[in-house]
Design an enzyme around this catalytic site. Structure first.
Site, short mmCIF file in Angstrom:
data_model
loop_
_atom_site.label_atom_id
_atom_site.label_comp_id
_atom_site.label_asym_id
_atom_site.label_seq_id
_atom_site.Cartn_x
_atom_site.Cartn_y
_atom_site.Cartn_z
N SER A 108 0.85 -1.19 0.00
CA SER A 108 0.00 0.00 0.00
C SER A 108 0.90 1.25 0.00
O SER A 108 1.79 1.34 -0.84
CB SER A 108 -0.95 -0.05 1.21
N ARG A 125 -12.06 7.58 8.15
CA ARG A 125 -11.64 6.20 8.34
C ARG A 125 -12.74 5.22 7.92
O ARG A 125 -12.44 4.15 7.38
CB ARG A 125 -11.27 5.97 9.80
N ASP A 143 -8.94 -6.68 -4.41
CA ASP A 143 -8.59 -5.32 -3.97
C ASP A 143 -9.36 -4.30 -4.83
O ASP A 143 -9.17 -4.26 -6.04
CB ASP A 143 -7.08 -5.13 -4.12
N HIS A 175 -7.97 -5.36 -0.19
CA HIS A 175 -6.66 -4.72 -0.06
C HIS A 175 -5.85 -5.20 1.15
O HIS A 175 -4.66 -5.49 1.05
CB HIS A 175 -6.88 -3.21 0.02
N ASP A 176 -6.49 -5.27 2.32
CA ASP A 176 -5.78 -5.62 3.55
C ASP A 176 -5.24 -7.04 3.58
O ASP A 176 -4.57 -7.42 4.56
CB ASP A 176 -6.70 -5.43 4.77
#
Lengths: 381, 381
Positions: free
Chosen positions: B144, B214, B312, B342-343
């Protein structure tokens, strides 16, 4: 038998009386706005030529405008053959009753307007059809929020719908959708000019919040390939987004584009309606109170075509595949191939023309359960 | 030759003097915080065993914590063999200089902190390595924002990097990324407690804005499949999101989960740093000033492994495929298969173990251009 319909294309309002929501609130004096194109033919209580078109979140009853490539004389939804009717959804701000409407006790509805569901929008539309004297339609069609309503039509009132075409939607909200939609609601309700939804008599409305919500939403309506191919990392003309200090009026081109989308919506849409309608999407779940999602879908008797978009991140294609596997009466399935994402059902005119012509052809080739029931009436002992 | 390094795992700060940004601002008295694990072996100016690990947006130098499954004795990044070094990025709030740091003239940096780029973070980290006395590392690795820095390392200072492993990132920000990241910046800067970035001496910081940012970000870090499988349309325990009126404390389970993610970040991260670091991602573009994207990538001489995640949506896999096609010295490519999105590079421990062991094995099998240059020194006439 015939129907009294307003002149073609003209916005008309029908009072449907009190509407009671799924969650138990009465809304008195409800109005539903609508437009129609093409002449009505057939039996208002039986087989006829009405196509009921359902608009998306910030759409209106002017379907011949926002779906101009597919509605009109000689087009896929041919107004020489069909009578197209499009209502403005309950909770919207284009003529039907919503938070911005006058409350019978004075002022605007604002925070007094209850939370409604997709099912409420459909039930109100049914109440509207009752007032019109229409007990059955040839087909219901719609995408996105309009697709959710179309799907609920087939499960709530299958006796009134011969065929359905459901585009770019799912059987229920996914947690991701609820999350991103709630982020939009939060952008509005955190705006100091929101006043809990009662901003109508204030000098300013929550324009900044509504614009912020729209910028987020727009990124879920458009595919990242299409947006990137148009804008990439280009700077907006005359601005420098790479300066020594971050500066909100020194933007990348895509920021300017999204700002423009936000401003355009603020100019044409009410924030209270945006919140109300987004909430209907959060509550979308055909399984609720029906023994679960797949049981509800399996119970569907209306021949239904499902359409999805390969690059949709808001309603990913696997959600339409899920519908196709579980619907009780699948007419056909079709995929739009497009870099555009979710909005492809509105903008990919060539593919939509093919898909909707296929839908109409399939309705002509496939007996509806109603036709079958009529022909085989002898069995109804 | 050796290096003076702090005790294993201990947070240490190095003063690197004045740092000049890409856009031309001097930041005096810059500090870079770092941690290390494993003993240094080799030559600080030549071949050695240092793995430089780059953290993601809200990460810190404690790599052995946030990547605990892959860093440690006997693990893929084996601290019995390698010396792992991880710095806190310039602009962050975990020990390195950022907006929340004390300004030499008094008060916090706040709005005086300039806009920085990924390249600035790498240049500052190079300045840090200079102070440490380290002129070359065995490998740089990161995902990332850490992947963006790793990629810039290979292009800015290839003579200092033997190998690289770039995870879950692209060659430049896409317009969609800029859009969704700007939506997060807007959530913060629209917070009345933001004060243009100078909130440090105010009673409240822009906590609501940071939490909202967030929540949006988290929906781009996680795959919709994973989030939906966990939460679906379930109500939060004891709450009713389907009540007669919309109510912000009557939530779906996914809303509560996202609220929790927002609150957790507010408790541990500075809003000014969030804005600064998000801006570095908006400015990420390896092509800038280098004759374009693919020319810049083609110029890369460092053997580089590319890793992506199939689900992702923030850095879609086609972006890693683009890197693999255009990088000048591709070592290997690998795909994480995961519903997580993504994570996955942080949470799919089993797959990451395999991938990073493969990376280390490949570095042992493949001569680096530096080794080749050393062995073939005779040709350097």
């Amino acid at each position: 038998m015939s129907l009294t319909l307003p002149p073609e294309g003209e916005l008309h309002h029908v009072a449907i009386g009190t509407f009671s929501t799924e969650a138990g609130v009465d809304i008195p004096d409800v109005t539903i706005a609508f437009q129609r194109w093409g002449e009505f033919r057939g039996n208002p209580s039986g087989s006829n030529n009405v196509l009921l078109v359902e608009h998306a979140l910030t759409g209106d009853s002017n379907a011949a405008d926002w779906w101009c490539e597919v509605i009109g004389p000689g087009k896929a939804l041919d107004t020489d053959t069909f009578c197209v009717i499009c209502t403005n959804a309950l909770g919207s701000c284009y003529g039907s009753t919503g938070p911005a409407s006058e409350h019978p006790d004075g002022g605007r509805w604002g925070s007094r307007f209850p939370a409604i569901s997709i099912r409420d929008q459909v039930a109100a539309e049914r109440q509207f059809l009752d007032r019109l004297g229409l007990e059955r339609v040839r087909a219901v069609l719609g995408g996105s929020m309009g697709g959710a309503r179309t799907l609920e039509w087939t499960i709530m009132f299958p006796e009134m719908v011969d065929y359905a075409c459901v585009l770019a939607v799912s059987a229920r909200a996914s947690a991701w959708q609820i999350g991103i939609q709630t982020a939009q609601l939060s952008a509005i309700t955190r705006d100091p000019d929101w006043y809990g939804g009662d901003y109508y008599d204030k000098p300013n409305g929550p324009s900044a919040g509504l614009a912020a919500a729209r910028r987020i939403a727009h990124l879920t309506y458009r595919g990242e390939l299409e947006i990137d191919e148009r804008f990439g990392t280009a700077a907006q003309a005359g601005e420098n987004p790479l300066g020594p200090y971050r500066c909100e009026n020194q933007r990348f081109a895509v920021q300017s584009y999204l700002d423009h989308q936000g401003i355009k919506l603020v100019e044409r849409f009410d924030a209270g309606s945006y919140v109300t309608l987004t909430e209907t999407l959060n509550r979308h779940d055909v399984g609720r109170g029906r023994g679960g999602l797949n049981k509800a879908l399996a119970s569907s008797k209306v021949p239904t075509m499902i359409v999805g978009v390969d690059t949709d991140i808001l309603y990913p294609y696997h959600q339409q595949e899920h519908l196709s596997r579980n619907l009780g009466n699948l007419l056909a399935m079709s995929k739009l191939s497009s870099p555009v994402g979710h909005d492809a059902f509105l903008v990919e005119a060539r593919q939509m023309d093919i898909i909707l012509r296929k839908f109409i052809a399939l309705t002509e080739q496939t007996p509806s359960p109603h036709d079958f029931a009529a022909r085989s009436g002898a069995y109804d002992i």
